[in-house]
Design a protein around this motif. Structure first.
Motif, PDB file in Angstrom:
ATOM      1  N   MET A 444      36.635-116.481  26.175  1.00  0.00           N
ATOM      2  CA  MET A 444      35.660-116.966  25.203  1.00  0.00           C
ATOM      3  C   MET A 444      35.898-116.365  23.815  1.00  0.00           C
ATOM      4  N   PHE A 445      36.476-115.183  23.738  1.00  0.00           N
ATOM      5  CA  PHE A 445      36.821-114.618  22.433  1.00  0.00           C
ATOM      6  C   PHE A 445      37.762-115.567  21.679  1.00  0.00           C
ATOM      7  N   TRP A 446      38.748-116.102  22.399  1.00  0.00           N
ATOM      8  CA  TRP A 446      39.740-116.969  21.765  1.00  0.00           C
ATOM      9  C   TRP A 446      39.155-118.346  21.457  1.00  0.00           C
ATOM     10  N   ASN A 447      38.226-118.805  22.271  1.00  0.00           N
ATOM     11  CA  ASN A 447      37.562-120.078  21.972  1.00  0.00           C
ATOM     12  C   ASN A 447      36.793-120.003  20.649  1.00  0.00           C
ATOM     13  N   VAL A 448      36.033-118.921  20.471  1.00  0.00           N
ATOM     14  CA  VAL A 448      35.247-118.777  19.235  1.00  0.00           C
ATOM     15  C   VAL A 448      36.170-118.550  18.044  1.00  0.00           C
ATOM     16  N   MET A 449      37.253-117.789  18.234  1.00  0.00           N
ATOM     17  CA  MET A 449      38.212-117.619  17.147  1.00  0.00           C
ATOM     18  C   MET A 449      38.850-118.952  16.778  1.00  0.00           C
ATOM     19  N   GLY A 450      39.070-119.809  17.783  1.00  0.00           N
ATOM     20  CA  GLY A 450      39.556-121.154  17.503  1.00  0.00           C
ATOM     21  C   GLY A 450      38.560-121.958  16.682  1.00  0.00           C
ATOM     22  N   ASN A 451      37.272-121.772  16.981  1.00  0.00           N
ATOM     23  CA  ASN A 451      36.232-122.443  16.187  1.00  0.00           C
ATOM     24  C   ASN A 451      36.244-121.957  14.740  1.00  0.00           C
ATOM     25  N   ASN A 452      36.521-120.653  14.536  1.00  0.00           N
ATOM     26  CA  ASN A 452      36.635-120.126  13.180  1.00  0.00           C
ATOM     27  C   ASN A 452      37.779-120.801  12.419  1.00  0.00           C
ATOM     28  N   SER A 453      38.921-120.938  13.095  1.00  0.00           N
ATOM     29  CA  SER A 453      40.074-121.580  12.458  1.00  0.00           C
ATOM     30  C   SER A 453      39.801-123.042  12.164  1.00  0.00           C
ATOM     31  N   LEU A 454      39.157-123.721  13.097  1.00  0.00           N
ATOM     32  CA  LEU A 454      38.846-125.140  12.913  1.00  0.00           C
ATOM     33  C   LEU A 454      37.902-125.335  11.726  1.00  0.00           C
ATOM     34  N   ALA A 455      36.903-124.457  11.605  1.00  0.00           N
ATOM     35  CA  ALA A 455      35.937-124.586  10.511  1.00  0.00           C
ATOM     36  C   ALA A 455      36.588-124.398   9.150  1.00  0.00           C
ATOM     37  N   GLN A 456      37.717-123.691   9.110  1.00  0.00           N
ATOM     38  CA  GLN A 456      38.422-123.452   7.850  1.00  0.00           C
ATOM     39  C   GLN A 456      39.604-124.397   7.646  1.00  0.00           C
ATOM     40  N   GLY A 457      39.702-125.406   8.545  1.00  0.00           N
ATOM     41  CA  GLY A 457      40.741-126.419   8.389  1.00  0.00           C
ATOM     42  C   GLY A 457      42.127-125.987   8.838  1.00  0.00           C
ATOM     43  N   ARG A 458      42.229-124.873   9.544  1.00  0.00           N
ATOM     44  CA  ARG A 458      43.533-124.409  10.031  1.00  0.00           C
ATOM     45  C   ARG A 458      43.736-124.970  11.446  1.00  0.00           C
ATOM     46  N   TYR A 459      44.141-126.237  11.513  1.00  0.00           N
ATOM     47  CA  TYR A 459      44.173-126.972  12.780  1.00  0.00           C
ATOM     48  C   TYR A 459      45.190-126.412  13.773  1.00  0.00           C
ATOM     49  N   ARG A 460      46.397-126.082  13.283  1.00  0.00           N
ATOM     50  CA  ARG A 460      47.425-125.593  14.208  1.00  0.00           C
ATOM     51  C   ARG A 460      47.051-124.213  14.760  1.00  0.00           C
ATOM     52  N   GLU A 461      46.448-123.386  13.941  1.00  0.00           N
ATOM     53  CA  GLU A 461      45.984-122.080  14.417  1.00  0.00           C
ATOM     54  C   GLU A 461      44.869-122.262  15.438  1.00  0.00           C
ATOM     55  N   ALA A 462      43.954-123.172  15.173  1.00  0.00           N
ATOM     56  CA  ALA A 462      42.872-123.453  16.129  1.00  0.00           C
ATOM     57  C   ALA A 462      43.444-123.986  17.431  1.00  0.00           C
TER      58      ALA A 462
END
Length: 542
Positions: A444-462
């Protein structure tokens, strides 16, 4: 003239080397010393060795102490059982332990220490107390449903009976075949009783063995096992699930995929110590146990059977993490040491005062930190109501003040990072969650970090973070739904449709209302699309 035993025993030397190797690992990895099992184990061992060297009837006192503690645990468990009959379903049958497994292991060690004493002792008062405690422990042990505890108890009591109970020895030798068959059937039945749990422990051991060698000298540091395990399991499934294999291999990987989980401990003391403190510490730990058992049995003392029960139970659990076991194990090792020498007691006082002195300095240095941690935990429990009720702005305000004292608590870091994500502090949320990911195997740590990346438009990182979460525990549906939503938001229709198919067909470890809800969310998004064939060039591998 009677030859006196040496002041320093080989067990003293081995424990000293083990402690030094563990301390080197702690400092090399910058680990949290406060949570180390050495904090309680070292002073207890030193004090018991000193007292055993000065008090003539110390064996009876130790047996009496173990009997009283065992009786207390049994009585407490019976009270829990009574309360559960009155409708208190939240109360577990586990004594002062958090679950029944370690509770059963503790009773097993007590039984295997008290049984030899009852059969061999001459002190009637202590014998009567030990007999009562032994009887209570034997009655309650099956109620723990701990197969490892029952196994360790049976093996050690069997070995003692073979050596000292003549009628039992004759019976066993006369009925070798039926006894062997009964043992095989019982072992197979114990495995099938909780096969999923047993297979899960075996798989954890498999991953832990792979973790031993890259960090063989100093290990990964005490407290860092879970985070490194999550990385190792992610790497394992990423390689296996992304490659083409034969049908038999696919079946095995599918079985491993379904039993995978995110453990905090290795459920094996030896592997836990080897991964965290290095191979040298693990070898010294094993050699110490072997030497202690051999010396004790050779000298016909009772302590070796308790240590043997502890060592067998340690193959299936991590008792050294529990303070009750730290005390009991230190007592058994100190009593099994052959370094007692009352003729040279004045010299031995100085030798044993030295480790006690350094241990007490360490305790005093860290005592303030312990008090602060306890206060921080109480404040965290009070502030947790904001998190439970989704008042995330108050969570951030309160948790920021508790951060220094609880930065080694993975659950605290997750709640703090999740709250920061909800309040759109994405960069700070990332830094907090990354700290938690280093000490936890929870995806779940990585899921939420993925949400952080998605919210900032960093799609490949998410995308990479969602995939990382999936491969850590590849029997969970949630990361796949996040990937599908990512492709939808990105506008990649082909990838979204393919991932939507995967979500629909995916078989999770647990099917419940949450998985139904997640699939329904993806169906609603998919229904807004016109049917489009998925081109092979957009084939998504996961």
């Amino acid at each position: 003239m009677r030859k006196s035993n040496p002041i320093i025993s080989i067990i003293d030397v081995l424990i000293t080397l083990f402690v030094l190797s563990t301390i080197c690992s702690l400092y090399f990895n910058n680990s949290n010393y406060i949570n180390s099992y050495l904090t309680l184990f070292v002073p207890c061992y030193s004090i018991i060795r000193l007292l055993n060297n000065k008090i003539s009837a110390f064996t009876e006192l130790i047996v009496l102490l173990i009997s009283v503690i065992c009786l207390f645990e049994c009585g407490y468990a019976l009270l829990q059982l009574i309360y559960s009959f009155w409708g208190e379903s939240s109360i577990s049958f586990c004594g002062t332990f958090r679950n029944s497994g370690p509770f059963g292991g503790f009773l097993s060690v007590c039984i295997c220490t008290l049984y030899p004493y009852v059969r061999k002792c001459k002190n009637n008062f202590v014998k009567n107390i030990a007999t009562i405690s032994l009887t209570a422990a034997v009655i309650i042990l099956p109620g723990s449903y701990s197969r490892a505890a029952i196994l360790s108890c049976v093996i050690c009591c069997f070995l003692f009976a073979i050596k000292y109970e003549e009628r039992f020895r004759i019976f066993i030798f006369e009925h070798k075949l039926p006894v062997t068959l009964v043992l095989i059937v019982l072992s197979f039945g114990a495995y099938k009783f909780k096969q999923g749990s047993a297979d899960g422990r075996i798989f954890i051991d498999k991953i832990s063995v792979q973790m031993l060698f890259p960090n063989h000298f100093f290990g990964v540091g005490i407290g860092n096992y879970a985070g490194k395990y999550g990385e190792a399991q992610c790497k394992y499934f990423r390689e296996k699930l992304s490659s083409t294999m034969e049908y038999s291999s696919i079946q095995r990987i599918e079985h491993e995929r379904m039993i995978a989980d995110c453990p905090d401990l290795a459920f094996n003391d030896y592997l836990q110590i080897g991964v965290e403190s290095g191979l040298l510490a693990m070898i010294l730990y094993i050699v110490t146990i072997i030497v202690a058992v051999i010396l004790s049995i050779k000298r016909q003392t009772i302590w070796g059977y308790g240590i043997l029960a502890f060592s067998i139970f340690s193959l299936f659990s991590c008792p050294i993490e529990k303070f009750q076991f730290q005390l009991l194990f230190a007592i058994l090792l100190a009593m099994s040491s052959d370094g007692t020498c009352r003729e040279n007691s004045s010299k031995s006082v100085y030798f044993f005062l030295l480790p006690i002195f350094f241990s007490m300095i360490f305790v005093l240095v860290n005592s303030r930190s312990w008090r602060e941690q306890m206060d921080d935990r109480r404040e965290w429990i009070d502030a947790g109501k904001w998190y439970d009720n989704e008042y995330y702005e108050f969570v951030i305000s309160d948790y920021s003040q508790l951060f220094d004292g609880l930065k080694n608590n993975s659950q605290f870091l997750y709640e703090y990072g999740f709250s920061l994500n909800k309040m759109n502090y994405f960069d700070k949320s990332d830094s907090i969650l990354m700290m938690g990911a280093k000490i936890s195997s929870n995806p779940m740590f990585w899921n939420v970090m993925g949400n952080n990346s998605l919210a900032q438009g960093r799609y490949r990182e998410a995308e990479e973070r969602y995939k990382h979460a999936f491969y850590m525990v590849p029997n969970r549906l949630y990361p796949l739904t996040l990937l599908a939503k990512l492709y939808h938001e990105e506008g990649d229709t082909a990838r979204f449709l393919e991932m939507a198919d995967k979500v629909e067909k995916f078989v999770p470890k647990i099917e419940n209302a949450n998985t139904v809800r997640l699939r329904e969310e993806i169906r609603e998004i998919r229904n807004s699309y016109m049917y489009l064939p998925c081109s092979n060039k957009y084939k998504t591998h996961i």
